[in-house]
Motif scaffolding. Structure first.
Motif, PDB file in Angstrom:
ATOM      1  N   CYS A 229     -12.000  10.084  51.934  1.00  0.00           N
ATOM      2  CA  CYS A 229     -12.252   9.731  50.535  1.00  0.00           C
ATOM      3  C   CYS A 229     -13.682   9.256  50.271  1.00  0.00           C
ATOM      4  CB  CYS A 229     -11.274   8.641  50.084  1.00  0.00           C
ATOM      5  SG  CYS A 229     -11.511   7.042  50.886  1.00  0.00           S
ATOM      6  N   GLY A 230     -14.482   9.049  51.321  1.00  0.00           N
ATOM      7  CA  GLY A 230     -15.857   8.618  51.134  1.00  0.00           C
ATOM      8  C   GLY A 230     -16.025   7.129  50.927  1.00  0.00           C
ATOM      9  N   GLY A 231     -14.946   6.366  51.018  1.00  0.00           N
ATOM     10  CA  GLY A 231     -15.037   4.917  50.862  1.00  0.00           C
ATOM     11  C   GLY A 231     -15.586   4.256  52.111  1.00  0.00           C
ATOM     12  N   PRO A 232     -16.156   3.036  51.975  1.00  0.00           N
ATOM     13  CA  PRO A 232     -16.685   2.336  53.144  1.00  0.00           C
ATOM     14  C   PRO A 232     -15.578   1.970  54.128  1.00  0.00           C
ATOM     15  CG  PRO A 232     -16.648   0.893  51.236  1.00  0.00           C
ATOM     16  CD  PRO A 232     -16.317   2.260  50.737  1.00  0.00           C
ATOM     17  N   LEU A 233     -15.891   2.026  55.397  1.00  0.00           N
ATOM     18  CA  LEU A 233     -14.930   1.703  56.449  1.00  0.00           C
ATOM     19  C   LEU A 233     -15.146   0.289  56.956  1.00  0.00           C
ATOM     20  CD1 LEU A 233     -14.976   5.013  58.516  1.00  0.00           C
ATOM     21  CD2 LEU A 233     -13.049   4.137  57.202  1.00  0.00           C
ATOM     22  N   ARG A 234     -14.033  -0.377  57.267  1.00  0.00           N
ATOM     23  CA  ARG A 234     -14.086  -1.696  57.876  1.00  0.00           C
ATOM     24  C   ARG A 234     -13.346  -1.666  59.206  1.00  0.00           C
ATOM     25  NH1 ARG A 234     -15.783  -5.922  54.821  1.00  0.00           N
ATOM     26  NH2 ARG A 234     -16.130  -5.517  52.599  1.00  0.00           N
ATOM     27  N   VAL A 235     -13.800  -2.498  60.133  1.00  0.00           N
ATOM     28  CA  VAL A 235     -13.103  -2.660  61.406  1.00  0.00           C
ATOM     29  C   VAL A 235     -11.956  -3.626  61.159  1.00  0.00           C
ATOM     30  CG1 VAL A 235     -13.303  -3.308  63.817  1.00  0.00           C
ATOM     31  CG2 VAL A 235     -15.280  -2.358  62.621  1.00  0.00           C
ATOM     32  N   VAL A 236     -10.718  -3.144  61.317  1.00  0.00           N
ATOM     33  CA  VAL A 236      -9.561  -4.009  61.133  1.00  0.00           C
ATOM     34  C   VAL A 236      -9.036  -4.436  62.486  1.00  0.00           C
ATOM     35  CG1 VAL A 236      -8.975  -2.924  58.949  1.00  0.00           C
ATOM     36  CG2 VAL A 236      -7.925  -2.082  61.022  1.00  0.00           C
ATOM     37  N   ALA A 237      -8.076  -5.327  62.468  1.00  0.00           N
ATOM     38  CA  ALA A 237      -7.614  -5.962  63.698  1.00  0.00           C
ATOM     39  C   ALA A 237      -7.090  -4.932  64.692  1.00  0.00           C
ATOM     40  CB  ALA A 237      -6.525  -6.981  63.385  1.00  0.00           C
ATOM     41  N   GLY A 238      -7.855  -4.681  65.727  1.00  0.00           N
ATOM     42  CA  GLY A 238      -7.399  -3.875  66.838  1.00  0.00           C
ATOM     43  C   GLY A 238      -7.313  -4.740  68.073  1.00  0.00           C
ATOM     44  N   ARG A 239      -6.502  -4.360  69.022  1.00  0.00           N
ATOM     45  CA  ARG A 239      -6.328  -5.169  70.221  1.00  0.00           C
ATOM     46  C   ARG A 239      -7.303  -4.727  71.305  1.00  0.00           C
ATOM     47  NH1 ARG A 239      -1.989  -8.521  70.329  1.00  0.00           N
ATOM     48  NH2 ARG A 239      -0.443  -8.236  68.677  1.00  0.00           N
ATOM     49  N   ASP A 240      -8.011  -5.680  71.852  1.00  0.00           N
ATOM     50  CA  ASP A 240      -8.911  -5.442  72.978  1.00  0.00           C
ATOM     51  C   ASP A 240      -9.898  -4.323  72.630  1.00  0.00           C
ATOM     52  OD1 ASP A 240      -7.445  -7.397  74.289  1.00  0.00           O
ATOM     53  OD2 ASP A 240      -6.087  -5.934  75.182  1.00  0.00           O
ATOM     54  N   CYS A 247     -10.351   2.253  55.470  1.00  0.00           N
ATOM     55  CA  CYS A 247     -11.117   2.187  54.235  1.00  0.00           C
ATOM     56  C   CYS A 247     -10.358   1.382  53.186  1.00  0.00           C
ATOM     57  CB  CYS A 247     -11.429   3.591  53.719  1.00  0.00           C
ATOM     58  SG  CYS A 247      -9.989   4.452  53.053  1.00  0.00           S
ATOM     59  N   HIS A 248     -10.996   1.201  52.034  1.00  0.00           N
ATOM     60  CA  HIS A 248     -10.410   0.412  50.956  1.00  0.00           C
ATOM     61  C   HIS A 248      -9.085   1.007  50.480  1.00  0.00           C
ATOM     62  CE1 HIS A 248     -10.417  -2.247  47.450  1.00  0.00           C
ATOM     63  NE2 HIS A 248     -10.122  -1.198  46.709  1.00  0.00           N
ATOM     64  N   VAL A 249      -8.991   2.329  50.449  1.00  0.00           N
ATOM     65  CA  VAL A 249      -7.773   2.998  49.997  1.00  0.00           C
ATOM     66  C   VAL A 249      -6.645   2.823  51.005  1.00  0.00           C
ATOM     67  CG1 VAL A 249      -6.774   5.253  49.452  1.00  0.00           C
ATOM     68  CG2 VAL A 249      -9.043   4.667  48.617  1.00  0.00           C
ATOM     69  N   GLY A 250      -6.992   2.798  52.302  1.00  0.00           N
ATOM     70  CA  GLY A 250      -5.980   2.638  53.342  1.00  0.00           C
ATOM     71  C   GLY A 250      -5.985   3.708  54.410  1.00  0.00           C
ATOM     72  N   HIS A 251      -6.852   4.744  54.296  1.00  0.00           N
ATOM     73  CA  HIS A 251      -6.956   5.722  55.378  1.00  0.00           C
ATOM     74  C   HIS A 251      -7.395   4.998  56.656  1.00  0.00           C
ATOM     75  CE1 HIS A 251      -7.816   8.366  51.773  1.00  0.00           C
ATOM     76  NE2 HIS A 251      -6.770   8.949  52.312  1.00  0.00           N
ATOM     77  N   ALA A 252      -6.789   5.356  57.775  1.00  0.00           N
ATOM     78  CA  ALA A 252      -7.105   4.692  59.034  1.00  0.00           C
ATOM     79  C   ALA A 252      -7.534   5.715  60.078  1.00  0.00           C
ATOM     80  CB  ALA A 252      -5.892   3.903  59.549  1.00  0.00           C
ATOM     81  N   TRP A 253      -8.432   5.274  60.960  1.00  0.00           N
ATOM     82  CA  TRP A 253      -8.992   6.158  61.985  1.00  0.00           C
ATOM     83  C   TRP A 253      -9.147   5.404  63.286  1.00  0.00           C
ATOM     84  CZ3 TRP A 253      -9.855  11.173  60.472  1.00  0.00           C
ATOM     85  CH2 TRP A 253      -9.887  11.405  59.095  1.00  0.00           C
ATOM     86  N   GLY A 254      -8.834   6.072  64.393  1.00  0.00           N
ATOM     87  CA  GLY A 254      -9.251   5.591  65.698  1.00  0.00           C
ATOM     88  C   GLY A 254     -10.669   6.052  65.955  1.00  0.00           C
ATOM     89  N   GLY A 255     -11.302   5.478  66.965  1.00  0.00           N
ATOM     90  CA  GLY A 255     -12.701   5.809  67.224  1.00  0.00           C
ATOM     91  C   GLY A 255     -12.922   7.288  67.463  1.00  0.00           C
ATOM     92  N   ARG A 256     -12.123   7.897  68.319  1.00  0.00           N
ATOM     93  CA  ARG A 256     -12.330   9.311  68.645  1.00  0.00           C
ATOM     94  C   ARG A 256     -11.932  10.214  67.481  1.00  0.00           C
ATOM     95  NH1 ARG A 256     -11.141   9.962  75.136  1.00  0.00           N
ATOM     96  NH2 ARG A 256     -12.056   7.973  75.749  1.00  0.00           N
ATOM     97  N   SER A 257     -10.882   9.835  66.762  1.00  0.00           N
ATOM     98  CA  SER A 257     -10.500  10.622  65.586  1.00  0.00           C
ATOM     99  C   SER A 257     -11.601  10.591  64.538  1.00  0.00           C
ATOM    100  CB  SER A 257      -9.203  10.069  64.982  1.00  0.00           C
ATOM    101  OG  SER A 257      -8.138  10.160  65.897  1.00  0.00           O
TER     102      SER A 257
END
Length: 331
Positions: A229-240, A247-257
């Motif tokens: 969607c082009g929205g800014p990404l934030r680092v959310v709570a990941g373990r280790d 993003c603000h809308v809710g799309h989620a990504w892992g690092g490799r994805s």
């Protein structure tokens, strides 16, 4: 004491064959409920439940929203909907895609960890990229078990390899060994449940009016935008070492994805530049012809220089695309 009575399975490319083999070796009296997510296009018609029902003794069907969690049944996430496990029932959520997929594996795994804790067995089969890694880490942290298909056996080893890298206690097993291990775990006591109550899943927050305020408080902003969607990404709570970017809308990504999606965007952008340069070259050619007809030598030379520059740029871009430059930039 409770046993391991919830089995959640995630797969992607090459995973249907592995899944049908696994289901074929599970017993008819399996003392656990089985929920499955396989990456499927939203507009596809899924025949997976029929294949699984034919492969083994357990009944299989697409899951229905609010359906109860029952042992001895296989339930598959339908195309276009995320599957979340709640205490005693399930939810289907048309929330934002995660890792570019809906259904995605992470929502199933992390919701199972939240609702069933140490009673959960998470299984990662053949697939690409890292969907499932963060969710499997949640299962492990909640006291559950994480099993992955042997990477030497998996058609596409990235998904099980990434899950194994994310989880220190993950067991790597062949399909036959996975079936035996799952059966054994469903017959032995699980660890004591943690005191933490189930928490709302980020997908549920994404579709609620309260989600925006909570997400705004999560993590630091990443110098990148969401590929969806082009929205800014934030680092959310990941373990280790398993960060999740949302993003603000809710799309989620892992690092490799995320790297892979960025690579696709880069390649698409490069082809757009190629098209624009070809159009520019054609325009310069026409202007040169008109200048030549009018015997405007200085203008002809200027257009010749521009055409040469454009052709050099096109040659460089075509070489980069032919060599897979965009893909390699995504890792």
């Amino acid at each position: 004491m409770s046993t391991h009575d919830l089995v959640v399975i995630g797969a992607s490319a090459g995973g249907i064959e592995a899944l049908t083999q696994l289901v074929g070796e599970l017993p008819a009296d399996l003392e656990a409920a089985v929920f499955v997510v396989v990456h499927t296009p939203a507009n596809a018609r899924s025949e997976l439940p029929r294949l699984l029902a034919r492969a083994g003794p357990l009944p299989a069907a697409h899951v229905a929203d609010a359906e109860p969690v029952e042992c001895g049944r296989i339930r598959v996430a339908p195309p276009g909907l995320h599957l979340l496990v709640k205490p005693g029932f399930v939810r289907l959520v048309q929330g934002p895609p995660e890792h570019g997929f809906r259904p995605a594996i992470d929502p199933l795994f992390r919701s199972a960890a939240s609702a069933y804790g140490p009673r959960t067995v998470a299984v990662a089969l053949s697939g690409v990229l890292d969907d499932g890694s963060a969710g499997a880490r949640e299962v492990e942290a909640a006291g559950g078990r994480v099993l992955v298909q042997d990477v030497e056996e998996a058609t596409f080893p990235d998904l099980p390899a990434n899950v194994a890298d994310a989880c220190t206690s993950a067991e790597s097993l062949t399909i036959a060994e996975l079936a035996r291990r799952i059966t054994t775990l469903t017959r032995i006591p699980a660890a004591a449940a943690l005191d933490d109550p189930p928490t709302p899943d980020p997908l549920e927050l994404a579709v609620s009016r309260h989600g925006t305020q909570q997400r705004d408080q999560e993590g630091g902003q990443l110098p990148a935008v969401c590929p969806d969607c082009g929205g800014p990404l934030r680092v959310v709570a990941g373990r280790d070492e398993v960060p999740v970017f949302r993003c603000h809308v809710g799309h989620a990504w892992g690092g490799r994805s995320l790297l892979d999606a960025q690579g696709v965007q880069i390649e698409g952008s490069l082809w757009t530049v190629v098209r624009l340069l070809e159009e520019r070259s054609e325009l310069a050619q026409r202007l040169r012809e008109r200048a030549a007809e009018r015997d405007l030598g200085r203008a002809v030379r200027r257009y010749d220089e521009q055409i040469d520059d454009i052709e050099q740029q096109l040659e460089h871009l075509r070489s980069l695309l032919a060599a897979g430059g965009a893909a390699s930039s995504a890792g």
